[in-house]
Design an enzyme around this catalytic site. Structure first.
Site, PDB file in Angstrom:
ATOM      1  N   GLU A  31     -17.867 -41.673   5.519  1.00  0.00           N
ATOM      2  CA  GLU A  31     -17.708 -40.964   4.059  1.00  0.00           C
ATOM      3  C   GLU A  31     -16.285 -40.980   3.850  1.00  0.00           C
ATOM      4  O   GLU A  31     -15.889 -41.096   3.007  1.00  0.00           O
ATOM      5  CB  GLU A  31     -18.274 -39.352   3.522  1.00  0.00           C
ATOM      6  CG  GLU A  31     -18.525 -39.602   1.737  1.00  0.00           C
ATOM      7  CD  GLU A  31     -18.884 -37.779   1.638  1.00  0.00           C
ATOM      8  OE1 GLU A  31     -19.875 -37.588   3.091  1.00  0.00           O
ATOM      9  OE2 GLU A  31     -18.752 -37.439   1.226  1.00  0.00           O
ATOM     10  N   GLU A  78     -22.884 -28.407   3.907  1.00  0.00           N
ATOM     11  CA  GLU A  78     -24.301 -28.830   2.728  1.00  0.00           C
ATOM     12  C   GLU A  78     -24.879 -30.130   3.039  1.00  0.00           C
ATOM     13  O   GLU A  78     -26.427 -30.390   2.691  1.00  0.00           O
ATOM     14  CB  GLU A  78     -22.756 -29.863   1.388  1.00  0.00           C
ATOM     15  CG  GLU A  78     -23.230 -30.123   0.636  1.00  0.00           C
ATOM     16  CD  GLU A  78     -22.842 -31.294  -0.113  1.00  0.00           C
ATOM     17  OE1 GLU A  78     -23.651 -32.944  -0.321  1.00  0.00           O
ATOM     18  OE2 GLU A  78     -21.345 -30.615  -0.356  1.00  0.00           O
ATOM     19  N   HIS A  79     -24.170 -31.130   3.579  1.00  0.00           N
ATOM     20  CA  HIS A  79     -25.152 -32.359   3.805  1.00  0.00           C
ATOM     21  C   HIS A  79     -25.979 -31.950   5.473  1.00  0.00           C
ATOM     22  O   HIS A  79     -27.420 -31.943   4.918  1.00  0.00           O
ATOM     23  CB  HIS A  79     -24.170 -33.538   5.637  1.00  0.00           C
ATOM     24  CG  HIS A  79     -22.865 -34.403   3.924  1.00  0.00           C
ATOM     25  ND1 HIS A  79     -23.796 -35.357   4.683  1.00  0.00           N
ATOM     26  CD2 HIS A  79     -22.525 -34.232   2.820  1.00  0.00           C
ATOM     27  CE1 HIS A  79     -22.871 -36.264   3.735  1.00  0.00           C
ATOM     28  NE2 HIS A  79     -22.422 -35.073   3.113  1.00  0.00           N
ATOM     29  N   HIS A 136     -18.462 -28.416   3.599  1.00  0.00           N
ATOM     30  CA  HIS A 136     -18.544 -30.171   2.972  1.00  0.00           C
ATOM     31  C   HIS A 136     -19.731 -30.438   4.072  1.00  0.00           C
ATOM     32  O   HIS A 136     -21.164 -31.249   3.912  1.00  0.00           O
ATOM     33  CB  HIS A 136     -17.711 -31.357   3.347  1.00  0.00           C
ATOM     34  CG  HIS A 136     -18.300 -32.138   2.783  1.00  0.00           C
ATOM     35  ND1 HIS A 136     -18.576 -33.284   3.559  1.00  0.00           N
ATOM     36  CD2 HIS A 136     -19.448 -32.835   1.446  1.00  0.00           C
ATOM     37  CE1 HIS A 136     -19.201 -34.277   2.955  1.00  0.00           C
ATOM     38  NE2 HIS A 136     -19.120 -34.332   2.153  1.00  0.00           N
TER      39      HIS A 136
END
Lengths: 429, 425
Positions: free
Chosen positions: B140, B68-69, B65
């Site tokens: 997040e 991905e950012h 994840h």
């Protein structure tokens, strides 16, 4: 793509969009009525009671079974708020005839089902069945209370409620908990009769059938409804140009949460869907906080890492712009100053041609995509029905957005007046 | 490129393969104004332990994840902004099994596709940019901690599984992401972002050969295939914990009930298992089922209730849940219904109707560009030909579903997770 719009009876309209693009068709019926504090909850329960059962299919299980026979058709109760109108509807989605396994027709039986659900509810002692009312009253109460579960939406709802407390717009689409708790079979029945007699009824179809076939399929519904119609309610939305008080208000709530929420509500000084500067309002919203190249995203999130999200959205029917963000508790002040500083930058015209172009393209992309999605088309038509602005087709919006200038965007920003700040904080101590 | 017509669905699918192993699928849809492109790698939250040429690698939770950012960063700026500036609506997601990058646009398709393919293929990480991202992702994760619906789902997974990495949050924790460095990201990118472990799917009115040519021009890395992964020792058949409960700021109790199912193999059987699992769920507790309607009538479930089959590398389960004033009563009723169905089976008429509805529902889902692009990519990774689902449906009998219920939807394999409202102070 063309919207064919016609009046079938006083206050009863059909909007039909003919297209073979989709594998399923939308068929919906939505009553529009002015949003009122005391009536919102009792109106909101009506579509849910109707979905519980009707003439030939008197239980929810029977309705769902009928939908399964129609290739997994869907008929959903929907309660929405558009400007200061409450929209109470049943939205159907059915497989297009082209994809049935043996050439069956789905539109006609779907229209028949919709007609019965709308006009032949399960009745006892002249009103809705008590069992259905009690069950849906409980569900409505749960749904109202459940709004706090999603803190992002909850914070925005709280902002609107505080900012527009003395306007119809401040009323939630589902109404208040106390009013929901007081609903009876009799009061719900009266609300239903009022909608049948006075609500604007928007019938919507999007699919491969020609408009003549759609009209014929809906004819029994219209024929049975026509004698029940009285004077049609007038829909309105008051755009308030400035905040009521001298200074912006700040409201703070405390809940046991890990992350704080910060929402800022602005009045647009009258900029809205009915005005010439509507396209500039759309571009302003995108440039300020609507995209990944926006001022808020680039500065508040990317440059300063102040929050996970910070975005702006505008209700063009009401003339309100709201910024929503998720922030650590001890960085709220800093985030708020930065959000306001970015607005000052747009006011001063401190943005590049590139920023303007990307904002315009983002808006254009949204409107060019509308004809590719049935649900977006349905929502687009609902907005048009509420606003009465039918000439503003997606193509027309695209054309007008492309002509927006930097000065027009700055002018919109200069009109923005901070009305209310809402902060959701953790528990103290 | 090869073209294949799926007559019953009215679809034309083009498929090609580059020499380096990248597979490209194009679902051509005349008459649409928008285009959608999805570029994905078979690398998700589960893939924390894997083998490279330098041996087994152990990485902290949340790297897929995080990566991905960070991949949106390029040497000259940021690809998200570049695509947004070119009129596209770009985004990305990380699931348990895959990471996907996508955009939707109505103009500048080729330029946007070029950007998508190049930023995903060419990493650019620095210690400073990693440190900055730790702040954003930390927020997040904090936001996720307040989302009760996600939390109750993870609570269920922790009850069902003893050690499979599906127990771990995809985004990781504040502590796990603090261990991530630019070197971790380069290692993982090197292992998983090679054309042999990726797929490109496009939906829209585009020229399939142009898409193929463009991919060939931009995606030039060597294909190394898919790395070996380790998801821990074999799982027991049954759930490891029966029940869990905790409190959060919610208005009504939330629950997820699950049944642990055997892990599916790659290949066409996987599609059959998916359809069968979903069909079993529809028959047992779908909107037209007697049980759902009884529970709804008793006020034990509401419209927020749903049920679905899910499978990921090394695990599969059926999960059902929503809000309920008494989740245990729902659980007991579901278990009772499973026992009954295991013995008595389903009425043939209801079975046929339910299958027809499930078929119609899946055809309708093809209206969504995003859904179609993601399904095509996911099924490619699973070794499944997705658009054959109408035929696979035909092969499933009532007896198949009854056997599935009897074997797998048992008390031994089930668990229940609940989140209750905090008591008023």
């Amino acid at each position: 793509m063309e919207f064919k719009r016609e009046q079938l009876a006083p206050g009863v309209f059909l909007t039909a969009i003919g297209t073979t693009k989709f594998k399923s068709a939308t068929l919906s019926a939505t009553f529009l009525t002015p949003l009122e504090r005391k009536k919102a909850a009792v109106n909101a329960i009506v579509p849910y009671i109707l979905r519980r059962g009707c003439g030939s299919w008197p239980t929810m299980e029977a309705v769902s079974t009928r939908l399964d026979e129609l290739y997994g058709g869907v008929l959903e109760s929907a309660v929405r708020k558009k400007g200061e109108s409450q929209c109470l509807g049943l939205i159907g989605s059915f497989l297009d005839d082209a994809y049935t396994l043996d050439g069956e027709r789905v539109l006609e039986p779907a229209a028949e089902l919709l007609c019965q659900v709308l006009l032949e509810p399960a009745v006892e002692e002249g009103v809705f069945r008590e069992e259905y009312v009690a069950g849906e009253r409980e569900n409505l109460l749960l749904a109202i209370r459940a709004q706090m579960n999603d803190k992002r939406q909850y914070a925005m709802a709280r902002l609107v409620r505080e900012m527009c407390g003395d306007e119809p717009y401040g009323v939630d689409r589902l109404g208040d908990e106390a009013d929901a708790a007081a609903i009876t079979a009799r009061s719900a029945w009266r609300a239903y009769q009022d909608l049948l007699a006075h609500g604007v009824l928007e019938l919507h179809y999007c699919g491969s059938a020609p408009v003549e076939r759609v009209r014929a399929a809906l004819e029994p519904l219209v024929e049975r409804l026509a004698p029940l119609r009285g004077e049609t309610a007038k829909l309105d939305c008051q755009v308030r140009e400035n905040r009521a008080g001298q200074e912006p208000r700040t409201v703070v709530d405390h809940l046991d949460v890990t992350q704080g929420k910060l929402c800022l509500g602005f009045r647009t000084k009258g900029a809205c869907i009915w005005r010439e500067d509507y396209p500039a309002l759309l571009v302003f919203t995108a440039l300020y906080g609507g995209t990944a190249t926006s001022k808020l995203f680039m500065n508040v999130r990317e440059k300063l890492s102040l929050c996970y999200y910070a975005s702006a959205s505008t209700d063009s029917l009401k003339g309100i712009c709201a910024v929503s963000s998720g922030v650590e508790f001890d960085r709220m002040d800093q985030a708020q100053s930065e959000i306001l500083a970015q607005l000052e930058a747009v006011k001063a015209g401190d943005f590049t041609e590139q920023e303007l172009q990307s904002a315009k393209q983002a808006v254009v992309n949204v409107y060019k995509s509308v004809p590719d999605s049935r649900s977006q088309l349905e929502q687009f038509c609902l907005t048009a029905a509420v606003s009465g602005v039918w000439e503003e087709t997606p193509q027309e919006t695209v054309r007008r957005v492309e002509g927006v200038t930097a000065q027009q965007v700055a002018a919109i920003a200069q009109g923005m007046e901070l009305d209310t700040v809402y902060r959701l904080m953790g528990m103290e101590g | 490129m090869e073209e294949k017509r799926y007559e019953r669905l009215g679809m034309d699918l083009f498929h090609g393969r580059l020499d380096n192993g990248l597979h490209v699928f194009v679902d051509k849809r005349p008459g649409y104004g928008k285009q959608f492109a999805f570029f994905a790698t078979r690398y998700g939250g589960l893939d924390m332990r894997f083998k490279t040429e330098r041996g087994w690698q152990d990485t902290p939770a949340g790297v897929a994840h995080f990566l991905e950012h960070k991949l949106f960063d390029t040497k000259d700026g940021n690809a998200l902004q570049l695509m947004a500036a070119n009129g596209a609506d770009p985004n990305a997601f990380t699931s348990f099994g895959i990471t996907g990058y996508f955009f939707q646009c109505t103009q500048g398709f080729e330029e946007n596709l070029r950007t998508l393919l190049s930023f995903v293929s060419e990493p650019w990480f620095t210690p400073e940019s990693v440190a900055k991202e730790q702040g954003i992702i930390g927020q997040e994760i904090a936001m996720g901690d307040d989302e009760a619906e996600t939390e109750v789902f993870y609570d269920l997974l922790k009850c069902l599984y003893a050690h499979h990495p599906i127990r771990t949050h995809i985004a990781g924790t504040q502590a796990s992401i603090a261990q991530i460095t630019d070197q971790t990201l380069y290692t993982c990118h090197g292992a998983f972002y090679n054309p042999g472990n990726m797929v490109l799917t496009v939906v829209g009115d585009v020229d399939p050969q142009r898409v193929m040519d463009l991919a060939g021009e931009v995606v030039v890395g060597a294909g190394k295939g898919s790395p070996e992964r380790d998801y821990g020792p074999a799982e027991p058949d049954g759930a490891v914990e029966r029940e869990t409960s905790r409190s959060m700021e919610v208005s009504a109790p939330l629950f997820q009930m699950g049944f642990k199912l055997p892990a599916p193999d790659r290949g066409q059987d996987r599609l059959r298992a998916q359809l069968l699992g979903d069909l079993a769920g529809d028959l047992l507790v779908g909107e037209a089922s007697p049980l759902y309607n009884r529970l709804y009538g008793q006020g034990l479930v509401n419209r927020a209730f749903s049920c679905g089959y899910e499978d990921y590398p090394g695990c599969a389960f059926l999960a059902l849940g929503g809000e309920s004033r008494d989740p245990r009563a729902v659980r007991d009723a579901v278990l009772e219904e499973c026992r009954r169905v295991a013995e008595e089976g389903f009425e043939p008429e209801r079975f046929a109707r339910c299958k027809k509805a499930a078929y119609g529902g899946m055809v309708s889902q093809l209206n969504s560009f995003e859904n179609t692009a993601v399904e095509l990519a996911q099924s490619y990774f699973d070794g499944v030909e997705y658009l054959t689902f109408p035929e696979v449906f035909q092969s499933i009998t009532a007896r198949d579903v009854q056997d599935f219920v009897a074997r797998y939807l048992t008390a031994e394999r089930h668990a229940l997770a609940m989140i209750t409202p905090k008591e008023a102070a």
